[in-house]
Design a protein around this motif. Structure first.
Motif, PDB file in Angstrom:
ATOM      1  N   TRP A  24     124.155  64.046  38.931  1.00  0.00           N
ATOM      2  CA  TRP A  24     124.108  62.869  38.069  1.00  0.00           C
ATOM      3  C   TRP A  24     124.416  63.171  36.608  1.00  0.00           C
ATOM      4  N   ASP A  25     124.759  64.411  36.278  1.00  0.00           N
ATOM      5  CA  ASP A  25     125.103  64.789  34.912  1.00  0.00           C
ATOM      6  C   ASP A  25     126.531  64.316  34.616  1.00  0.00           C
ATOM      7  N   HIS A  41     127.909  70.216  42.973  1.00  0.00           N
ATOM      8  CA  HIS A  41     126.455  70.055  42.875  1.00  0.00           C
ATOM      9  C   HIS A  41     125.709  70.682  44.048  1.00  0.00           C
ATOM     10  N   ARG A  42     126.305  70.750  45.225  1.00  0.00           N
ATOM     11  CA  ARG A  42     125.692  71.354  46.413  1.00  0.00           C
ATOM     12  C   ARG A  42     124.225  70.956  46.579  1.00  0.00           C
ATOM     13  N   GLY A  43     123.957  69.671  46.325  1.00  0.00           N
ATOM     14  CA  GLY A  43     122.612  69.142  46.506  1.00  0.00           C
ATOM     15  C   GLY A  43     121.735  69.178  45.266  1.00  0.00           C
ATOM     16  N   ASN A  44     122.207  69.805  44.194  1.00  0.00           N
ATOM     17  CA  ASN A  44     121.447  69.861  42.948  1.00  0.00           C
ATOM     18  C   ASN A  44     121.571  68.504  42.257  1.00  0.00           C
ATOM     19  N   LEU A  45     120.488  67.730  42.261  1.00  0.00           N
ATOM     20  CA  LEU A  45     120.532  66.369  41.726  1.00  0.00           C
ATOM     21  C   LEU A  45     120.837  66.330  40.231  1.00  0.00           C
TER      22      LEU A  45
END
Length: 59
Positions: free
Chosen positions: A31-32, A23-27
């Motif tokens: 949470w997917d 995710h490297r910070g991609n919310l």
């Protein structure tokens, strides 16, 4: 069960929820639930080490 170990015919309890795509910070990715997989700690550590050594960023 660890999905990577199962692919090799081994039955090892999973102890970590891993992000298939880091995710490297991609919310949204974090949470997917379709981006989650069950891994044992050794498989998770190996996967994470490889990904951290060769990061791919998508901004």
């Amino acid at each position: 069960m660890c999905v990577r170990c199962l692919q090799q015919g081994r039955y090892v309890p999973a102890t970590v929820v891993d992000h298939i795509i880091p995710h490297r910070g991609n919310l949204a990715l974090m949470w997917d639930e379709s981006n989650w997989q069950a891994l044992c700690k050794p498989c998770h550590d190996k996967k994470t080490w490889t990904e951290d050594k060769n990061p791919v960023y998508t901004y």
